[in-house]
Design a protein around this motif. Structure first.
Motif, PDB file in Angstrom:
ATOM      1  N   TYR A  31       0.835  -1.206   0.000  1.00  0.00           N
ATOM      2  CA  TYR A  31       0.000   0.000   0.000  1.00  0.00           C
ATOM      3  C   TYR A  31       0.868   1.254   0.000  1.00  0.00           C
ATOM      4  CZ  TYR A  31      -2.793   3.806   1.922  1.00  0.00           C
ATOM      5  OH  TYR A  31      -3.377   5.033   2.129  1.00  0.00           O
ATOM      6  N   TRP A  40     -11.656   3.054  -1.946  1.00  0.00           N
ATOM      7  CA  TRP A  40     -12.338   1.968  -1.251  1.00  0.00           C
ATOM      8  C   TRP A  40     -13.082   1.030  -2.209  1.00  0.00           C
ATOM      9  CZ3 TRP A  40     -10.933   0.142   3.078  1.00  0.00           C
ATOM     10  CH2 TRP A  40     -10.399   0.964   4.065  1.00  0.00           C
ATOM     11  N   PHE A  43     -10.796  -1.816  -2.809  1.00  0.00           N
ATOM     12  CA  PHE A  43     -10.715  -2.735  -1.679  1.00  0.00           C
ATOM     13  C   PHE A  43     -12.010  -3.527  -1.517  1.00  0.00           C
ATOM     14  CE2 PHE A  43      -7.170   0.030  -0.420  1.00  0.00           C
ATOM     15  CZ  PHE A  43      -6.238  -0.937  -0.088  1.00  0.00           C
ATOM     16  N   GLY A  44     -13.131  -2.928  -1.909  1.00  0.00           N
ATOM     17  CA  GLY A  44     -14.381  -3.678  -1.900  1.00  0.00           C
ATOM     18  C   GLY A  44     -14.319  -4.850  -2.861  1.00  0.00           C
ATOM     19  N   ALA A  47     -12.049  -7.395  -1.400  1.00  0.00           N
ATOM     20  CA  ALA A  47     -12.733  -8.100  -0.309  1.00  0.00           C
ATOM     21  C   ALA A  47     -13.642  -9.195  -0.858  1.00  0.00           C
ATOM     22  CB  ALA A  47     -13.532  -7.116   0.529  1.00  0.00           C
ATOM     23  N   SER A  50     -11.468 -11.974  -1.916  1.00  0.00           N
ATOM     24  CA  SER A  50     -10.965 -12.661  -0.725  1.00  0.00           C
ATOM     25  C   SER A  50     -12.017 -13.595  -0.146  1.00  0.00           C
ATOM     26  CB  SER A  50     -10.537 -11.624   0.327  1.00  0.00           C
ATOM     27  OG  SER A  50      -9.489 -10.816  -0.163  1.00  0.00           O
ATOM     28  N   VAL A  75      -4.262  -8.746   1.373  1.00  0.00           N
ATOM     29  CA  VAL A  75      -5.317  -7.759   1.095  1.00  0.00           C
ATOM     30  C   VAL A  75      -5.732  -7.052   2.380  1.00  0.00           C
ATOM     31  CG1 VAL A  75      -7.686  -7.462   0.288  1.00  0.00           C
ATOM     32  CG2 VAL A  75      -6.143  -9.018  -0.915  1.00  0.00           C
ATOM     33  N   ALA A  76      -5.855  -7.826   3.475  1.00  0.00           N
ATOM     34  CA  ALA A  76      -6.233  -7.229   4.759  1.00  0.00           C
ATOM     35  C   ALA A  76      -5.193  -6.215   5.223  1.00  0.00           C
ATOM     36  CB  ALA A  76      -6.408  -8.324   5.812  1.00  0.00           C
ATOM     37  N   ALA A  79      -5.747  -3.034   3.320  1.00  0.00           N
ATOM     38  CA  ALA A  79      -6.957  -2.364   3.800  1.00  0.00           C
ATOM     39  C   ALA A  79      -6.726  -1.694   5.149  1.00  0.00           C
ATOM     40  CB  ALA A  79      -8.104  -3.368   3.895  1.00  0.00           C
ATOM     41  N   LYS A  82      -4.853   1.515   4.513  1.00  0.00           N
ATOM     42  CA  LYS A  82      -5.761   2.501   3.928  1.00  0.00           C
ATOM     43  C   LYS A  82      -6.687   3.080   4.989  1.00  0.00           C
ATOM     44  CE  LYS A  82      -8.500   4.626   0.957  1.00  0.00           C
ATOM     45  NZ  LYS A  82      -8.136   5.947   0.401  1.00  0.00           N
ATOM     46  N   TRP A  83      -7.237   2.218   5.831  1.00  0.00           N
ATOM     47  CA  TRP A  83      -8.142   2.684   6.899  1.00  0.00           C
ATOM     48  C   TRP A  83      -7.404   3.619   7.851  1.00  0.00           C
ATOM     49  CZ3 TRP A  83      -7.962   1.970  12.247  1.00  0.00           C
ATOM     50  CH2 TRP A  83      -9.107   2.372  12.941  1.00  0.00           C
TER      51      TRP A  83
END
Length: 701
Positions: A31, A40, A43-44, A47, A50, A75-76, A79, A82-83
């Motif tokens: 990232y 997002w 990432f959706g 997700a 995933s 991926v987590a 995320a 990013k969060w």
């Protein structure tokens, strides 16, 4: 073939949790390496993919399922980063401000120039709305001051200069903009006018009360122990390093003893280990207690409480938080009747840190502390098979110190060299003569001082600390003075550390002969590091400094001014010298306020000051013109004036194989990210080619 692969993968099942932080780290690092901020919706989509992968694991078998789970964890990790980035969003100053500054003191430290530096919140700036005002600013205090001792929580007012957090000093360098983003630090600056006390501290909340206690304890320690030992004691008790002299800091770094100054795993481990031992062996004096009470678990709880208190007292910086989490995981393992010092415990601590503060991954503190801890746990776990516990205790103690110092030094050496561009050759010797004293005298004396403080007898503990710290400073000064004590290396390309780290982790974590495949990655990283070349020409983002690499090192255009950037360039070149020494090197032609350099067929000129820029006819024969002023004249060359440099950041210039001039910008390398959005869109490298006697640009401008 499938059966062989399955057997190899099934052999890893006992240590799969150790790969969880590795996968999270790959996602987090990926990232931060992106050139564009992902949205997002992406990432959706990831997700959703995933979720499908998790469902597929039910059908592909237990051997291959962890591979898909690893992808999900990557991926987590992205995320999470990013969060965290979105959570830390705060106003950032987008212009250079001069005027009144009001704010509450929430931190006090010292700048690189050894000036007192104040971090302020509740900031009020003249004629600026609350929505645009940074949450925090940091101001270095220069000049004669009416207030000689600043107090936590008091509201101050001053007149000063503020600027947005600076970008990298060179393309691909340390990004202070990103660092400041995660501190919610929206502006940095200085004042040379008297700082006035506007308001006394309010009734403090818990955080401000702890900060006030920290500074009070620090001041009391320095009063009782004047000099460098008092400053050292204050640093390891409260985390306040503001009184440490620059010369002492340099000696500690050169002797590889600077880790004794930072409250990290060593201090937290020594303190909690001492408390654990005192409580456990103290309870053993009572026969009934020793027989019927869980003394080991009681000692673990006491050590955990003391560790939490030490975390609060030390200011709770990132390194100390990591150390406490690691120690807490190990102490909780004792409470759960599990072995404390295992790679699983280290992995759990790393997971907690990465989930809590994903940005910590990119810092040297995280990398070095977990590198040292992982290596120590792995090596001592391997040595258990030799039944060292049967050896005489003095031999065990000596070997433990030698092995731990050597292993920790080797494990952290690549990271220290990459981040700080230096290698301490006698660090093992200095640590052998210092670390045991830190554990056996200094840290226990600090505990005694705290325990005796209510009786007014804490001077006894401080006197014992003073003896130990005097010895450590003596060792640092002497080892740092030995010929060849320190050597310097150039900064590696950014991919070197990730490749090396993954190779080393593979060696430690993989079960079976394939673990030695990690040596391939380590060798590749070493080769890439060796092949890394430094930019031929560097330009500061202010336009006031230019540097040309040469056989004797980098020549600089100025012997004073821009010393911070100049120091970073020279350190990254692997040849730190005084700025005036670099300015005296050949490689640049200087005429008054103009410095020029020839790079192949190209001439690059740097002009300082409004008058010199206004007097220049055309470009003065240069193909590229650099200025620390805003240039309003249309010129027959490529111009990077102050306005343009604020958008591009620092510049690096090199020649292509065909002789074209390649100009890389710091903003172009960093990409379009939230922390640098004020600079506008990032641009790819600019390629200038000479055609028909003129300069033409190839690529995006």
């Amino acid at each position: 073939m499938r059966a062989v692969i399955e057997d190899v993968l099934l052999a890893q099942r006992g240590a799969l949790i150790c790969w969880v932080p590795v996968c999270l780290g790959i996602g987090i690092g990926g990232y931060f390496a992106l050139g564009e901020e992902p949205g997002w919706p992406l990432f959706g989509l990831l997700a959703g993919i995933s979720s499908i992968l998790i469902l597929v694991t039910r059908w592909i078998g237990v051997a291959f399922a962890p591979l898909l789970i690893g992808v999900v964890l990557v991926v987590a990790g992205g995320a999470l980063a990013k969060w965290r980035t979105d959570q830390m969003a705060a106003p950032v100053l987008d212009f250079r401000y001069y005027g009144a500054i009001e704010g509450r003191v929430v931190n006090i430290d010292r700048s690189a120039s050894d000036a007192t530096r104040l971090t302020l919140d509740r900031v009020v700036l003249e004629d600026m709305s609350r929505e645009r005002t940074p949450i925090r600013v940091r101001v270095s205090v220069h000049g004669d001051q009416v207030i000689t001792a600043f107090r936590p929580g008091e509201t101050l007012i001053m007149t000063g200069h503020l600027s947005p957090p600076a970008g990298p000093a060179e393309p691909g360098g340390f990004d202070f903009q990103r660092h400041a983003w995660f501190m919610q630090l929206g502006a940095v600056g200085y004042t040379r006018t008297p700082v006035l006390r506007l308001k006394a501290p309010d009734k403090p909340g818990l955080g401000m009360w702890i900060f006030s206690v920290r500074m009070a304890v620090s001041q009391a320690v320095q009063t009782a122990m004047p000099g460098e030992t008092g400053a050292f004691a204050a640093a390891i008790i409260t985390g306040d390093r503001s009184a440490m002299g620059q010369e002492v800091l340099e000696d500690l770094r050169a002797a590889n003893l600077a880790h004794l100054l930072a409250i990290s795993g060593l201090h937290m481990g020594l303190l909690t280990g001492f408390i654990f031992a005192v409580v456990r062996y103290g309870l053993a004096f009572w026969q009934r207690v020793a027989l019927y009470w869980p003394t080991k678990k009681i000692a673990a709880v006491c050590a955990l409480v003391v560790g939490a208190f030490y975390l609060a007292l030390s200011g709770g910086n990132v390194a100390t938080e990591r150390a406490f989490i690691m120690v807490a995981v190990m102490l909780v393992a004792i409470l759960l009747d599990r072995r404390a010092l295992t790679l699983r415990a280290v992995a759990i601590a790393a997971i907690i840190v990465l989930v809590w503060q994903p940005e910590a991954l990119t810092g040297p503190g995280f990398q070095m502390s977990f590198a040292a801890t992982t290596a120590l746990v792995a090596v001592f776990g391997y040595l258990r098979r030799f039944e060292m516990y049967r050896w005489p205790r003095p031999v065990q103690a000596i070997l433990s110190v030698v092995i731990s110092s050597g292993v920790a030094g080797l494990a952290t050496a690549p990271f220290a060299a990459a981040h700080f561009n230096q290698i301490s050759h006698f660090g093992l010797i200095a640590n052998l003569f210092s670390v045991p004293l830190m554990g056996m005298l200094v840290m226990p004396a600090a505990v005694f001082a705290v325990c005796l403080a209510p009786l007014g007898l804490w001077w006894i503990g401080l006197w014992m600390m003073d003896l130990g710290l005097r010895w450590i400073l003596f060792v640092a000064q002497n080892v740092a003075g030995w010929p060849g004590a320190l050597s310097h290396v150039h900064a590696p390309y950014w991919t070197v550390l990730p490749i090396m780290a993954l190779g080393l982790l593979w060696i430690v974590l993989w079960h079976g002969r394939l673990r030695f495949g990690g040596l391939v990655a380590v060798g590749l990283a070493a080769m890439l590091w060796h092949q890394t070349t430094r930019p031929a020409v560097l330009v500061a983002d202010t336009g006031a400094l230019i540097g040309r690499i040469g056989p004797d090192g980098r020549a600089l255009s100025k012997e004073r001014g821009g010393s911070f950037v100049a120091g970073i360039w020279l350190e990254n070149d692997g040849g730190p010298v005084a700025q005036e020494v670099a300015a005296a090197r050949p490689g640049l032609t200087k005429a008054g306020r103009i410095a020029s350099v020839d790079l192949g067929e190209w001439r690059i000129a740097q002009v300082s000051g409004k008058t010199a820029l206004a007097d220049m006819i055309g470009c003065g024969g240069a193909d590229v013109l650099i200025s620390n002023q805003i240039d309003t004249i249309k010129r027959p060359c490529r111009v990077f004036d102050l306005e343009q440099l604020r958008k591009t950041g620092a510049l690096a210039m090199d020649l292509s194989e065909s002789g074209d001039l390649i100009i890389t910008t710091a903003h172009g390398i960093a990409g379009n990210r939230p922390w640098n959005q004020r600079q506008g869109p990032a641009q790819p490298p600019l390629v200038l080619t000479k055609a028909t006697g003129r300069v033409a640009s190839v690529g995006t401008d």
